[in-house]
Design a protein around this motif. Structure first.
Motif, PDB file in Angstrom:
ATOM      1  N   SER A  85       0.826  -1.210   0.000  1.00 32.65           N
ATOM      2  CA  SER A  85       0.000   0.000   0.000  1.00 32.65           C
ATOM      3  C   SER A  85       0.859   1.258   0.000  1.00 32.65           C
ATOM      4  O   SER A  85       0.366   2.356  -0.229  1.00 32.65           O
ATOM      5  N   ARG A  86       2.153   1.133   0.265  1.00 32.79           N
ATOM      6  CA  ARG A  86       3.059   2.282   0.152  1.00 32.79           C
ATOM      7  C   ARG A  86       3.293   2.639  -1.311  1.00 32.79           C
ATOM      8  O   ARG A  86       3.730   3.732  -1.621  1.00 32.79           O
ATOM      9  N   LEU A  87       3.068   1.679  -2.188  1.00 32.73           N
ATOM     10  CA  LEU A  87       3.479   1.857  -3.582  1.00 32.73           C
ATOM     11  C   LEU A  87       2.369   1.654  -4.603  1.00 32.73           C
ATOM     12  O   LEU A  87       2.462   2.139  -5.724  1.00 32.73           O
ATOM     13  N   CYS A  88       1.341   0.941  -4.207  1.00 31.36           N
ATOM     14  CA  CYS A  88       0.363   0.498  -5.206  1.00 31.36           C
ATOM     15  C   CYS A  88      -1.038   0.967  -4.817  1.00 31.36           C
ATOM     16  O   CYS A  88      -1.485   0.750  -3.697  1.00 31.36           O
ATOM     17  N   PRO A  89      -1.748   1.604  -5.733  1.00 30.87           N
ATOM     18  CA  PRO A  89      -3.050   2.179  -5.397  1.00 30.87           C
ATOM     19  C   PRO A  89      -4.202   1.182  -5.336  1.00 30.87           C
ATOM     20  O   PRO A  89      -5.324   1.573  -5.047  1.00 30.87           O
ATOM     21  N   ILE A  90      -3.925  -0.083  -5.592  1.00 28.55           N
ATOM     22  CA  ILE A  90      -5.008  -1.071  -5.635  1.00 28.55           C
ATOM     23  C   ILE A  90      -5.429  -1.467  -4.217  1.00 28.55           C
ATOM     24  O   ILE A  90      -4.600  -1.609  -3.329  1.00 28.55           O
ATOM     25  N   ASP A  91      -6.730  -1.664  -4.034  1.00 24.29           N
ATOM     26  CA  ASP A  91      -7.253  -2.166  -2.765  1.00 24.29           C
ATOM     27  C   ASP A  91      -6.905  -3.656  -2.660  1.00 24.29           C
ATOM     28  O   ASP A  91      -7.430  -4.475  -3.416  1.00 24.29           O
ATOM     29  N   LEU A  92      -6.011  -3.993  -1.759  1.00 23.89           N
ATOM     30  CA  LEU A  92      -5.534  -5.372  -1.665  1.00 23.89           C
ATOM     31  C   LEU A  92      -6.246  -6.171  -0.575  1.00 23.89           C
ATOM     32  O   LEU A  92      -5.786  -7.237  -0.174  1.00 23.89           O
ATOM     33  N   SER A  93      -7.360  -5.635  -0.102  1.00 25.68           N
ATOM     34  CA  SER A  93      -8.078  -6.379   0.935  1.00 25.68           C
ATOM     35  C   SER A  93      -8.612  -7.690   0.353  1.00 25.68           C
ATOM     36  O   SER A  93      -8.770  -7.832  -0.859  1.00 25.68           O
ATOM     37  N   VAL A 137     -11.569  -7.722  -2.206  1.00 28.27           N
ATOM     38  CA  VAL A 137     -11.365  -7.133  -3.539  1.00 28.27           C
ATOM     39  C   VAL A 137     -10.270  -7.875  -4.306  1.00 28.27           C
ATOM     40  O   VAL A 137     -10.387  -8.112  -5.503  1.00 28.27           O
ATOM     41  N   THR A 138      -9.217  -8.231  -3.605  1.00 27.62           N
ATOM     42  CA  THR A 138      -8.087  -8.882  -4.267  1.00 27.62           C
ATOM     43  C   THR A 138      -7.747 -10.192  -3.541  1.00 27.62           C
ATOM     44  O   THR A 138      -6.732 -10.286  -2.842  1.00 27.62           O
ATOM     45  N   LEU A 153      -3.692  -8.927 -11.605  1.00 27.98           N
ATOM     46  CA  LEU A 153      -4.029  -7.616 -12.150  1.00 27.98           C
ATOM     47  C   LEU A 153      -2.778  -6.916 -12.624  1.00 27.98           C
ATOM     48  O   LEU A 153      -1.661  -7.294 -12.280  1.00 27.98           O
ATOM     49  N   ARG A 154      -3.003  -5.912 -13.445  1.00 22.71           N
ATOM     50  CA  ARG A 154      -1.876  -5.074 -13.876  1.00 22.71           C
ATOM     51  C   ARG A 154      -2.142  -3.673 -13.376  1.00 22.71           C
ATOM     52  O   ARG A 154      -3.216  -3.126 -13.556  1.00 22.71           O
ATOM     53  N   ALA A 155      -1.148  -3.127 -12.725  1.00 22.11           N
ATOM     54  CA  ALA A 155      -1.344  -1.839 -12.061  1.00 22.11           C
ATOM     55  C   ALA A 155       0.008  -1.197 -11.817  1.00 22.11           C
ATOM     56  O   ALA A 155       1.044  -1.860 -11.882  1.00 22.11           O
ATOM     57  N   PRO A 156      -0.003   0.090 -11.534  1.00 17.43           N
ATOM     58  CA  PRO A 156       1.264   0.731 -11.195  1.00 17.43           C
ATOM     59  C   PRO A 156       1.724   0.337  -9.804  1.00 17.43           C
ATOM     60  O   PRO A 156       0.916   0.273  -8.878  1.00 17.43           O
TER      61      PRO A 156
END
Ligand code: FAD
Ligand code: NAD
Ligand code: FMN
Ligand code: ZN
Lengths: 167, 430, 946, 87
Positions: free
Chosen positions: A98-106, A109-110, A116-119
């Motif tokens: 979560s310091r680096l990636c904007p995706i909800d990793l809960s 959701v994940t 997935l592909r994400a920044p």
């Protein structure tokens, strides 16, 4: 606790065909699964699958692809050398990411198996949640030229989690 | 009308109306009010020309029409308050070190007009010619700078490529270490460049235009243009209709919307451009510093705030809300240049709209509709051009002849494939 | 200095009396307790003056005693503009006042007060115009009016950080309302993030009576029990499109500040209310304080704020503060109740409050004046979310209306009531927020292929009890002129005179006087500014309206906004070798590359005479498969591709739809339906997007797979007359000139590494082979080449040598020898353009360009004096000053021993043999001759075909 | 600003690249200079609903047809360019 391992040498095969073939390959974009030969088949894009850890000679999934009647274009490309592969394991890894990636990793959701592909820290990364023996774990696939940059960022973000780096 | 002209007479004659140190002294002693800078007017049923947009371009055009060509029966329509568009929210960089000879000549004339503007308008616009420095982080930007410097000096504009040592001397806060990701190899230094009090320019033009009889209508929105047989007949506004043979589109970010009312398509896309200021600190930076590679520029105002700007937003929009992404990247880039500033705090961010053209040059002059003129396409760099644009547009409208200075900026150049190549000097530099 | 004004322990105090330490204020030692702010510790020692005002340098003391306090910007341990009333003091901290000279007590600029009447709003617009030449000097003088501390000059050693968050409900403000809403949302199953600017949760309850403190204890316990994530000393600084909420988190261990970027499904604004200063003569004297400031000092920090107090009250906060003062042993000499038409006419004193002139004519001596005249709702978070500020005249304040569905407001910002009523309202809003957030979560997850978010039971919307602002008298501008904006030193009179001068809307008056443009951004002075403008225009406050609220809610450090700085650098697998072999790094786009290994000229020589190798990994590489690849190539490139045979490669140029040269590279046919394309390094990404754009939008029926494989290979160019000899030692491929011809491609093993792609091309103009090695084996092959070629005179060469080599050979670099307007014919690519193809990108423009002759052309040039290298970008002029072209590339050619160039030239000068004038930077000019070919070395191409 | 990618789900706008207005390429054989240059340079640039082409650059790398309101930045729909209208 968290640990980071470099798995870049793991074989990687990119399969491209029509997205409709997802059914016969057993996985669609956004998910991943292990086929009977033990390869991790990642739904990687529109009509794209990334086969990780493919055994020699030919993983089950590719045999299945070839066996599926289909008159469209299909391509099988060895991309082992093109991507770096890192594995991040540990209970804190979602927090670390979560310091680096904007995706909800809960988990809702994940969940395990999600792909997935994400920044991640501004880099285009394919992220696969692939828990190991019930422990939270993520595979990160990044263009090989960016391997050092990604590793440095993870190590930096991992300080407060006591990230242990292997390999 | 009678009252308006009566007022005008009074304000022209009234002692103390002129601004000066002496006037200030007298006003301070008597504690009397200053006369109004401009007046509220009723909307007249017809004008010789209607200028749409109460930004610096619309106001300058009105001023020069009245002053240089004796056209007084003109109106400026502004849907909000004067200067509420780009003119009130720009980072106020003035310079002339462009890339093409046409561009350099044009902006140089503007700088010269700006140098005299305070006296001309009797309003101190506080043009601070503190120098403008564009940093080079790689060979290719050094090459473009050399190109600019060469074109500039051929056109008589003071602009030169300087080395890293001189850069460090001008701006000691810069991180000059070789191992920076964006090492500073040198820069393009342009001593006459600087910053100005942008609001003062707007107010000064407005006050001077008002004094010459121009009607300034705030809160007046153009809603339609009447075109009959390919010629302008009048306009509609939220306050009523006006008949006029001339409409001048000076609406920058809204240029396409206005042109659409006349059925004219423009090579323009509206992108937000954001800016931000920090809390004030004591003066330490007296050069405008620009980094094209990092998409950022910094200056310090007389009030002590650092003003930051960047390139336009990555997608078109008419929203002026601004984004977090902008503040993050601008802060990151400023700190890459000047790492010691991390404790300074960003106080406010805002956005304005920019009318971007494919070749980073304006679109000025006539259109296929008779009487419909455009002075648009000012993108991220139009504030500095206002005096010369106003002067030349006024000449065109009054005489019907396109001045040479702006012939190359015509709308027809796009259909003819004659683009002007200013991208290399205008993309971030403003 | 001892804490002479410290009270005995207070029930709600936040200081730890067990931890006492020393810090410094303007060089002298002072005592503090842990938990003290800088300002509370100074107040406890009787320090009253903390700063000087901007224009008139009047002494200033505590006003609101919180983060917004405009009068207590100090420099702490070198950090400028620290809020003394918010920053906790720490042992040994060194604090000093700002912009005061020679000292805070005797400030020479206070002389400005004497000329104040001449320094009206905008005075600088009216003078200093003549003589024009003196303006730069005036300019410098005006600079002295800037305020604030000194910008640090040494790099900051602290760490800053960022993180993302995904709360269901984010609550901005941790007073009773915010806490109650947070608890209700969490109880309803939401993931809640609760943020408060202060160091402790509780808002105004922290200085409440015993009953209030009990409620606070319960609320804090409930927050903890509900599993809410709490951030104190943290501020919600902005809300952007898509409920993208920024939070500045302070007090994080190991990190100075962290920016949290939250994608909130719902946001609740609960910032409470701000005590509004009263505008009356002398209102900025040290000793004039807001009721909330006094209540903080007494209740949180156990500080006695004065000895003799006059209280002006219009509400219960005033009544409460009088009671607090009484308990603290302050002599409340007079309470003026505005509800009874009592008023303060003027506050008198020079460096501090001395007396108050009351509306009944009494002059009361005192050293403390406390006002509680009304509330201002901090609306920024609501208005930046799309809400509007609506004026409620009966309540004398603005309230937020028209919030979007995913934002709500609770607490004082919405209305008044007992703590129970506020909490009841907030509880309902919190529950509703959780309900909406759960629906939002489903909507957000709906498109996410792997999400397992289940739809909540369809519960009806929660009924929200009414909460409205209570009636309150409108107090703002008093009977005498006072300061409206304390940071900017703007008085009500200044604003009124600006309006009369014509700056008669709130936005113009703001910009003319700078009111609300200082650090508190209108939180304290906003409504009073509006009132002053309204007073002058005769309009009401509602009509006058507010200025535009903008993020951030409070100023945010650049460090936090920037976060950690990460260098995202692309590295070839050989870069480590280059680093350890003395390569000078070149940052080219996102890549770092070897510029040279110390001696570029020698590197060139090695390639011309023997053999050299260069790492060209960054070249863009694309694997193209499918039956329609030839169609794609025909479309993208200006030249022809249909006849390219298996085993052959071809050079191609791409143009954009406007005919401008976009990229170039070599593409080879590896199999019947399999191609490998290369692009320039910097153009790779854009070319990929460009290809996919055609395939995904315009030519969707084509069967082509484009796969980027740049990083799959380490790419090594082996160049020079002995390159064949070298490579032959390492491969079984038949390299014989007839077997492997120029512009052919082979696949095979090199140095034992299978699946290498080798093509014979010649960017350097020499016989050369480009070897694409599976990246993991790149270093092995690189080393093998060097070891095997040592007897052949092999040398690694870098980008600089390559640039010289290609220039000698006359190969153009897109973007250097062309610019944003150079179409294909201008780049000398006449031979490549095939207008007889039915369609390709940019074709119409090239058809028309071919019919014109008015564009610059790329030509080879050599200075007549071969010893002079005109710098790149030197202009080519005619008649002294008319620009007719420019040098785009130039180098001294080690091979020819004289300078060689490429340049763009006006058509009438571009034929071979013409002599042109090149102006040198810094003066002077030289003559240069137009060459017959772009190539200076081996124009016939004998070497590369060898 | 959020864009709901039909493949990846809702993502922040920073992951995408705005490409252009959605427009028709004229037949290059037939187009007059005026038509071709209108296509190259002239834009509708609406203040209100707009039809646009975007690329999900940091995600699935697909081109999307996006309908967006340029005043509110609200995205009404985002559809895969390669299949839109084909099914
Ligand atoms: C953040 C930012 C930084 C910038 N920095 C610089 C810089 O450093 N240097 C520089 O030279 N330039 C800069 N610019 C560009 C510069 O601000 C503009 O090019 C310039 O202000 C344009 O002036 P204008 O008078 O043409 O338009 P504006 O000032 O935008 O005026 C147009 C006016 O038209 C009005 N309007 C629109 N529609 C209607 C209607 N229907 N009816 C009536 N009125 C209407 C608007 O309300 C507006 O006031 C910057 C721009 C921004 C946004
Ligand atoms: N202030 C008083 O002395 C007092 C006394 C009696 C009643 N009241 C009423 O009770 C109301 C209810 O309390 P409430 O809970 O609404 O307000 P509150 O003032 O008790 O709490 C608001 C909290 O929000 C925090 N805050 C403000 N903006 C913030 C931001 N952007 N980010 C993070 N934190 C932020 C503040 O630090 C404060 O702690 C008061 O507003 C008032 O109407 C107040
Ligand atoms: C050069 C410049 C300097 C500014 N300095 C300040 C400042 O010191 N304080 C402030 O609050 N705003 C400052 N602003 C921003 C304005 O307050 C305002 O945000 C801007 O004019 C846009 O208007 P809007 O925010 O009302 O839309 C400055 C703007 C400019 C162009
Ligand atoms: Zn996507």
């Amino acid at each position: 606790m968290a640990s980071l391992a470099d798995c870049t040498s793991m074989p990687k095969v990119l399969v491209r065909a029509s997205p409709d073939l997802g059914d016969s390959l057993g996985v669609h974009f956004g998910l991943s699964t292990r086929d009977s030969s033990g390869a991790l088949v990642v739904g990687y894009g529109y009509g794209e699958w990334l086969v990780l850890d493919a055994p020699d000679p030919v993983p089950d999934v590719i045999q299945r692809l070839e066996a599926t009647p289909y008159d469209g274009l299909r391509s099988v490309i060895d991309v082992t050398h093109g991507h770096a592969l890192l594995r991040l394991t540990g209970a804190d890894t979602a927090d670390l990411l979560s310091r680096l990636c904007p995706i909800d990793l809960s988990d809702d959701v994940t969940p395990n198996g999600a792909a997935l592909r994400a920044p991640v820290g501004g880099l285009g990364v394919a992220l696969v949640r692939d828990d190991v023996d019930g422990e939270r774990s993520y595979l990160l696939v990044v263009d090989r030229s960016y391997a050092e940059s990604l590793r440095d960022m993870l190590v930096d973000a991992g300080h407060e989690f006591g990230l242990a780096v292997a390999g | 009308m009678a009252t308006a002209s009566h007022q005008r007479q009074r304000s022209r004659r009234r002692p103390g109306a002129r601004f000066s140190a002496f006037g200030l002294l007298r006003q301070g002693l008597t504690r009397a009010d200053w006369p109004r800078v401009w007046r509220h007017r009723d909307l007249a049923g017809s004008y010789d020309a209607v200028i749409v947009g109460g930004g610096v371009h619309g106001l300058a055009t009105a001023y020069y029409l009245a002053k240089n060509h004796g056209m007084h029966n003109i109106a400026v329509l502004e849907k909000s308050y004067l200067g509420s568009g780009g003119s009130g929210r720009n980072t106020a960089i003035i310079r002339s070190n462009y890339l093409t000879p046409e561009g350099v000549r044009f902006y140089d004339r503007s700088v010269r007009l700006y140098e005299e503007l305070a006296c001309d308008l009797n309003f101190n616009v506080m043009f601070s010619q503190r120098g403008h420095l564009t940093l080079a982080h790689n060979d290719s930007s050094l090459r473009t700078m050399r190109w600019r410097a060469e074109v500039n000096s051929l056109e008589g504009v003071d602009s030169r490529v300087i080395d890293a040592t001189e850069v460090a001397r001008l701006v000691p806060q810069l991180d000059m270490s070789e191992h920076a990701h964006h090492p500073i190899l040198g820069g393009l230094y342009h001593p006459p460049g600087g910053i100005i009090r942008h609001d003062a320019v707007v107010w000064g033009y407005a006050r001077a235009a008002d004094a010459l009889g121009v009607h300034l209508h705030q809160g007046t929105e153009l809603t339609g243009i009447d075109v009959v047989d390919g010629a302008v007949r009048g306009v509609q506004t939220n306050r009523g209709t006006i008949s006029t043979p001339v409409v001048v589109n000076c609406t920058a970010g809204w240029a396409s919307v206005i042109a659409d009312m006349a059925g004219v398509g423009l090579p323009i896309t509206t992108f937000p451009l954001q800016a931000a200021v920090t809390e004030p600190v004591r003066p330490f930076l007296d050069t405008v510093v620009v980094s094209g590679s990092l998409h950022v520029y910094v200056s310090q105002t007389a009030r002590g705030e650092l003003v930051f700007g960047a390139a336009v937003d990555p997608f078109p929009s008419y929203s002026m809300r601004g984004s977090l992404q902008f503040t993050e990247s601008v802060a990151g880039h400023v700190l890459e240049l000047m790492p010691a500033l991390s404790q300074l705090r960003m106080l406010r961010q805002w956005a304005g709209l920019c009318d971007m053209t494919p070749d980073f040059s304006p679109v000025m002059g006539i259109t296929p509709v008779d009487g419909f003129y455009v002075d648009v396409g000012w993108g991220t760099y139009g504030f500095k051009a206002a005096p010369v644009a106003g002067e030349t547009m006024a000449e065109l409208i009054a005489t019907g002849k396109t001045p040479d200075m702006i012939a190359g900026f015509d709308l027809a150049r796009f259909a003819d494939g004659r683009l002007v190549g200013e991208r290399g000097a205008a993309a971030v530099g403003h | 200095m001892t804490s002479s004004h410290r009270l005995p322990p207070q029930p709600g105090e936040v200081i730890d009396r067990a931890q006492r330490f020393t810090f410094r204020w303007n060089g002298r030692p002072y005592q503090a307790y842990a938990g003290d702010t800088i300002a509370s510790a100074l107040a406890a020692s009787g320090v009253r003056v903390l700063s000087r005002s901007l224009k008139y340098h009047r002494p200033r003391g505590l006003l609101s005693a919180d983060f917004n306090d405009p009068n207590c910007m100090v420099t702490a341990d070198g950090e400028p503009n620290v809020r003394a009333a918010h920053r906790l003091v720490s042992p040994g901290m060194s604090v000093s006042s700002q912009d005061t000279w020679p000292s805070l007590r005797f400030d020479v600029k206070a002389a400005n007060q004497l000329v104040g009447r001449f320094l009206g709003p905008g005075f600088y617009y009216k003078t200093f115009m003549r003589p024009q030449r003196l303006w730069p000097a005036y300019d410098k003088v005006l600079g002295r009016f800037s305020h604030g501390g000194y910008a640090p000059t040494a790099p900051d050693v602290d760490r800053y950080d960022q993180r993302y968050a995904h709360p269901d409900v984010l609550v901005a403000g941790g007073g009773p309302a915010g806490m109650a809403a947070a608890v209700a949302a969490a109880d309803a199953g939401a993931r809640v993030l609760l943020v408060d600017e202060e160091h402790h949760l509780g808002g105004h309850l922290r200085w409440a009576d015993a009953e209030g403190l009990e409620i606070l204890r319960e609320l804090r316990a409930a927050v903890q029990a509900a599993g809410i994530e709490v951030m104190t000393d943290s501020v919600v600084t902005g809300r952007y499109d898509g409920n993208w909420v920024s939070v500045l988190q302070r007090s994080v261990p190991g990190v100075r500040e962290r920016l949290v970027k939250a994608r909130a499904k719902h946001m609740i604004v609960a910032p409470g209310l701000i005590d509004r200063p009263y505008v009356v003569g002398g209102n900025d004297l040290p000793g004039v304080m807001l009721s909330t400031a006094v209540r903080r000092l007494v209740n949180l920090y156990a500080v006695k704020p004065g000895e003799r107090a006059v209280v002006l009250t219009a509400n219960t906060a005033g009544d409460a503060v009088a009671a607090d003062l009484g308990r603290a042993g302050v002599d409340v000499v007079r309470v003026l109740d505005a509800r009874q038409d009592e008023d303060v006419v003027r506050i008198v004193g020079r460096s501090a409050v001395r007396a108050v002139e009351c509306s009944d004519g009494a002059v009361v001596d005192c050293d403390l004046v406390v006002t509680a005249i009304g509330w201002t709702a901090p609306l920024t978070l609501a208005t930046v979310s799309g809400g509007r500020a609506e004026f409620r005249a009966e309540a004398a304040r603005f309230v937020p209306v028209g919030l979007p569905d995913d934002v709500s407001a609770v607490g004082g910002i919405v209305g008044d009531g007992s703590t129970d009523q506020l909490m009841e309202h907030a509880t309902a809003v919190g529950r509703e927020a959780a309900r909406r957030a759960s629906h939002r979560a489903v909507a957000l997850a709906a498109g996410v292929p792997h999400a397992r978010v289940t739809a909540p039971a369809d519960t009806p919307a929660v009924a929200i009890p009414d909460l409205r602002p209570a009636a309150h008298p409108m107090l703002s501008l008093g009977r005498t002129d006072g300061i409206v904006d304390f940071s900017e030193d703007v008085s009500a009179k200044d604003l009124k005179s600006a309006v009369r001068e014509g700056y008669d809307s709130i936005e113009l008056a703001k910009r003319y006087t700078t009111a609300t443009m200082g650090p508190s951004q209108g939180k304290l002075e906003g409504v009073n500014s509006i009132a002053a403008v309204a007073a002058a225009t005769g309009a009401g406050l509602a009509e006058t309206g507010t200025t535009t609220g903008r993020p951030p809610y409070v100023p945010v450090s650049l460090g936090a906004l920037a976060g950690r700085s990460h260098q995202l650098l692309r590295r070839s697998p050989l870069q480590g070798w280059h680093d350890s072999h003395g390569a000078a790094p070149l940052y080219a786009g996102s890549w770092v590359r070897p510029d040279h290994y110390g001696d570029p000229a020698a590197e060139v020589q090695a390639v011309r005479d023997a053999v050299g190798i260069i790492d060209v990994t960054p070249l863009g590489k694309f694997d193209l498969r499918g039956p329609d690849v030839p169609d794609l190539l025909e479309l993208l490139y200006i030249n022809k591709w249909r006849k390219l045979g298996v085993g052959s490669v071809r050079y191609g140029v791409m143009c954009a739809e406007d005919g401008v040269v976009l990229d170039d590279g070599v593409t080879g046919r590896l199999g019947p339906e399999h191609y490998l394309m290369t692009t320039t390094s910097s153009g790779a990404e854009a070319t990929y997007d460009w290809m996919e754009r055609w395939l995904q939008t315009e030519r969707r029926q084509w069967r082509v797979h484009v796969t980027p494989v740049t990083s799959n290979y380490a790419s090594i160019n082996v160049a020079g007359p002995r390159s064949r000899e070298l490579l032959a030692r390492l491969t079984d491929l038949d390299l014989a000139p007839d077997a492997f011809r120029y512009m052919q491609v082979r696949t095979g093993a090199v140095a034992g590494i299978a699946d290498c792609v080798v093509w014979r091309i010649g960017f350097t103009g020499e016989l050369s082979f480009e070897v694409h090695v599976p990246a993991g084996h790149g270093l092995h092959v690189w080393k093998a080449l060097l070891a095997t070629g040592s007897d052949l005179g092999i040398r690694p060469f870098g980008i600089e040598a390559q640039r010289i080599l290609r220039l000698e050979k006359g190969h153009l670099i897109v973007g250097q020898d062309t610019d944003g307007l150079t179409q294909a014919y201008g780049a000398g690519l006449d031979w490549a353009v095939k207008l007889d193809k039915p369609d390709f990108a940019g074709k119409p423009e090239l058809v028309w360009q071919q019919m014109r002759d008015d564009y610059l052309r790329l030509v080879g040039l050599q200075p007549v004096d071969g010893a002079v290298v005109p710098p790149e970008a030197s202009q080519i002029v005619e008649d002294g000053t008319r620009i007719v072209g420019r040098i785009t590339s130039s180098r001294m050619s080690p091979t020819l021993g004289h300078a060689v160039c490429l340049g763009l030239l006006a058509p009438h000068l571009s034929s071979a043999g013409t002599t042109v004038t090149v102006r040198l930077p810094g003066g002077g000019s030289i003559q240069a001759r137009v060459m017959p070919e772009l190539a200076h070395v081996d124009p016939e191409g004998v070497r590369l075909r060898g | 600003m959020l864009i709901s990618c039909p493949l990846c789900g809702p993502r922040d706008a920073t992951e995408f690249r705005y490409v252009d207005e959605r427009r028709q390429r004229p037949d290059p054989e037939q187009a007059s200079p005026q038509q071709w240059r209108d296509y190259l340079y002239v834009r509708a640039n609406p203040s209100g609903p707009a039809r646009e082409l975007w690329l999900h650059r940091s995600g699935c790398r697909q081109y999307l047809f996006v309908d967006r309101h340029t005043l509110t930045n609200e995205v009404q729909t985002a559809a895969l360019a390669r299949t839109e209208g084909t099914r």
